[in-house]
Design a protein around this motif. Structure first.
Motif, PDB file in Angstrom:
ATOM      1  N   ILE A 111      35.656  -0.162 -42.851  1.00 59.89           N
ATOM      2  CA  ILE A 111      36.224  -0.009 -41.513  1.00 59.89           C
ATOM      3  C   ILE A 111      36.827  -1.330 -41.071  1.00 59.89           C
ATOM      4  CG2 ILE A 111      34.597   1.803 -40.867  1.00 59.89           C
ATOM      5  CD1 ILE A 111      33.101  -0.293 -39.177  1.00 59.89           C
ATOM      6  N   ILE A 112      37.629  -1.278 -40.011  1.00 59.00           N
ATOM      7  CA  ILE A 112      38.246  -2.485 -39.460  1.00 59.00           C
ATOM      8  C   ILE A 112      38.209  -2.401 -37.938  1.00 59.00           C
ATOM      9  CG2 ILE A 112      40.583  -1.490 -39.495  1.00 59.00           C
ATOM     10  CD1 ILE A 112      41.588  -4.304 -40.326  1.00 59.00           C
ATOM     11  N   VAL A 132      31.439  -3.851 -38.734  1.00 58.14           N
ATOM     12  CA  VAL A 132      32.287  -4.073 -39.908  1.00 58.14           C
ATOM     13  C   VAL A 132      31.504  -4.721 -41.044  1.00 58.14           C
ATOM     14  CG1 VAL A 132      34.308  -5.313 -40.774  1.00 58.14           C
ATOM     15  CG2 VAL A 132      34.401  -4.169 -38.549  1.00 58.14           C
ATOM     16  N   MET A 133      30.707  -5.723 -40.727  1.00 59.01           N
ATOM     17  CA  MET A 133      29.947  -6.406 -41.778  1.00 59.01           C
ATOM     18  C   MET A 133      28.920  -5.477 -42.416  1.00 59.01           C
ATOM     19  SD  MET A 133      31.264  -9.421 -42.023  1.00 59.01           S
ATOM     20  CE  MET A 133      30.091 -10.521 -42.821  1.00 59.01           C
ATOM     21  N   ASP A 134      28.298  -4.622 -41.619  1.00 57.37           N
ATOM     22  CA  ASP A 134      27.301  -3.699 -42.163  1.00 57.37           C
ATOM     23  C   ASP A 134      27.935  -2.720 -43.145  1.00 57.37           C
ATOM     24  OD1 ASP A 134      25.279  -4.875 -40.756  1.00 57.37           O
ATOM     25  OD2 ASP A 134      25.080  -3.307 -39.249  1.00 57.37           O
ATOM     26  N   THR A 135      29.074  -2.141 -42.774  1.00 59.41           N
ATOM     27  CA  THR A 135      29.719  -1.150 -43.635  1.00 59.41           C
ATOM     28  C   THR A 135      30.391  -1.793 -44.839  1.00 59.41           C
ATOM     29  OG1 THR A 135      30.128   0.316 -41.748  1.00 59.41           O
ATOM     30  CG2 THR A 135      31.461   0.672 -43.721  1.00 59.41           C
ATOM     31  N   ASN A 136      31.177  -2.831 -44.592  1.00 59.88           N
ATOM     32  CA  ASN A 136      32.037  -3.392 -45.634  1.00 59.88           C
ATOM     33  C   ASN A 136      31.312  -4.304 -46.607  1.00 59.88           C
ATOM     34  OD1 ASN A 136      33.896  -2.134 -44.006  1.00 59.88           O
ATOM     35  ND2 ASN A 136      35.246  -3.896 -43.790  1.00 59.88           N
ATOM     36  N   VAL A 163      41.357 -10.010 -36.858  1.00 61.48           N
ATOM     37  CA  VAL A 163      40.401  -9.194 -37.631  1.00 61.48           C
ATOM     38  C   VAL A 163      39.316 -10.105 -38.230  1.00 61.48           C
ATOM     39  CG1 VAL A 163      41.876  -7.218 -38.169  1.00 61.48           C
ATOM     40  CG2 VAL A 163      42.050  -9.290 -39.563  1.00 61.48           C
ATOM     41  N   PRO A 164      38.594 -10.845 -37.390  1.00 60.12           N
ATOM     42  CA  PRO A 164      37.657 -11.826 -37.927  1.00 60.12           C
ATOM     43  C   PRO A 164      36.556 -11.226 -38.792  1.00 60.12           C
ATOM     44  CG  PRO A 164      37.399 -11.608 -35.544  1.00 60.12           C
ATOM     45  CD  PRO A 164      38.658 -10.906 -35.909  1.00 60.12           C
ATOM     46  N   SER A 165      35.962 -10.126 -38.373  1.00 60.47           N
ATOM     47  CA  SER A 165      34.871  -9.567 -39.178  1.00 60.47           C
ATOM     48  C   SER A 165      35.402  -8.910 -40.446  1.00 60.47           C
ATOM     49  CB  SER A 165      34.062  -8.553 -38.353  1.00 60.47           C
ATOM     50  OG  SER A 165      34.882  -7.515 -37.859  1.00 60.47           O
TER      51      SER A 165
END
Length: 255
Positions: free
Chosen positions: A93-94, A110-114, A157-159
């Motif tokens: 995701i973004i 984002v960090m959890d998914t990606n 889009v930092p994360s």
């Protein structure tokens, strides 16, 4: 061409309902693999196309925004398809906002998914792959979907940038640890690919022109362009390829 034959192999593809994930799933199936399409959205269209090729396709429902379903996903795939040889970590995701205003909630989502789910799903898959590799001599294959922002910074889009930079690093780490255990870990970094997610950019006349002018190939990529790279990395032809992030970008990074 036998080096690229995936007959008898089972591939898990996350986020296979549309776009790049669907393109990868169909390419792997065309090369002979059976497919487990994992994600929150049911990949019924993908499944129909895979089955039309004479391959099996199992739909595995899972919300990959957390690691909660990881163990069940791998167990379900092995139970239903008999084994697990290839994992493609495509789901992601973004979230967009200025770095000055970016929220903790958008960072964590984002960090959890990606990144977090990608690692723990890879870990769970690798534990099975180690066993299969020792039994039949076939190497396990893990393919992560990185990004141009694995190499570049982007804006707003930092994360996403942090997560995709992390994907590049984790790809190398996992390759270092798991190569001796019979597993290849590599990544694909797609350039600008014509999918539903990029529809707004494609229909923006000015932005579309700017993008195409920057790409030496002179066109947007297609999901099947990523599928071809995935077949290579999943096949015996790539048995000596480890820890690489393969840019499939029409020359974007070379410009």
């Amino acid at each position: 061409m036998q080096q690229f034959d995936l007959t008898g192999r089972v591939a898990v593809v996350t986020g296979a309902n549309t776009g790049i994930g669907q393109g990868i799933a169909l390419a792997l199936a065309q090369a002979g693999a059976d497919i487990a399409a994992v994600g929150r959205s049911e990949a019924s269209e993908t499944a129909a196309k895979v089955k039309a090729m004479g391959r099996r396709c199992e739909l595995v429902s899972a919300d990959l925004s957390s690691i909660a379903p990881v163990g069940d996903v791998i167990e379900s795939v092995v139970d239903r398809l008999g084994r697990l040889d290839i994992l493609v970590n495509n789901a992601g995701i973004i979230r967009r906002d200025d770095a000055l205003d970016f929220s903790e909630a958008d960072w964590d989502a984002v960090m959890d998914t990606n990144l977090k789910t990608l690692f723990f799903l890879s870990q769970a898959a690798a534990r099975h792959m180690v066993g299969w590799s020792s039994q039949d001599g076939q190497r396990g294959k893990i393919i992560n979907i990185a990004s141009m922002l694995t190499f570049q910074g982007g804006i707003r889009v930092p994360s996403y940038t942090a997560s995709k930079s992390g994907v590049g690093g984790l790809t190398k780490l996992m390759a270092n640890e798991w190569a001796p255990r019979g597993i290849n870990v590599n990544a694909i970094a797609p350039g600008y690919i014509a999918t539903n997610n990029t529809a707004a950019l494609q229909t923006d006349e000015t932005r579309n022109r700017q993008i195409v002018e920057r790409i030496p190939e002179g066109r947007w990529g297609r999901p099947e362009d990523i599928g071809g790279a995935a077949v290579f990395l999943a096949s015996r032809a790539a048995d000596y390829v480890q820890g690489q992030v393969l840019a499939v970008d029409g020359g974007w990074l070379a410009r």
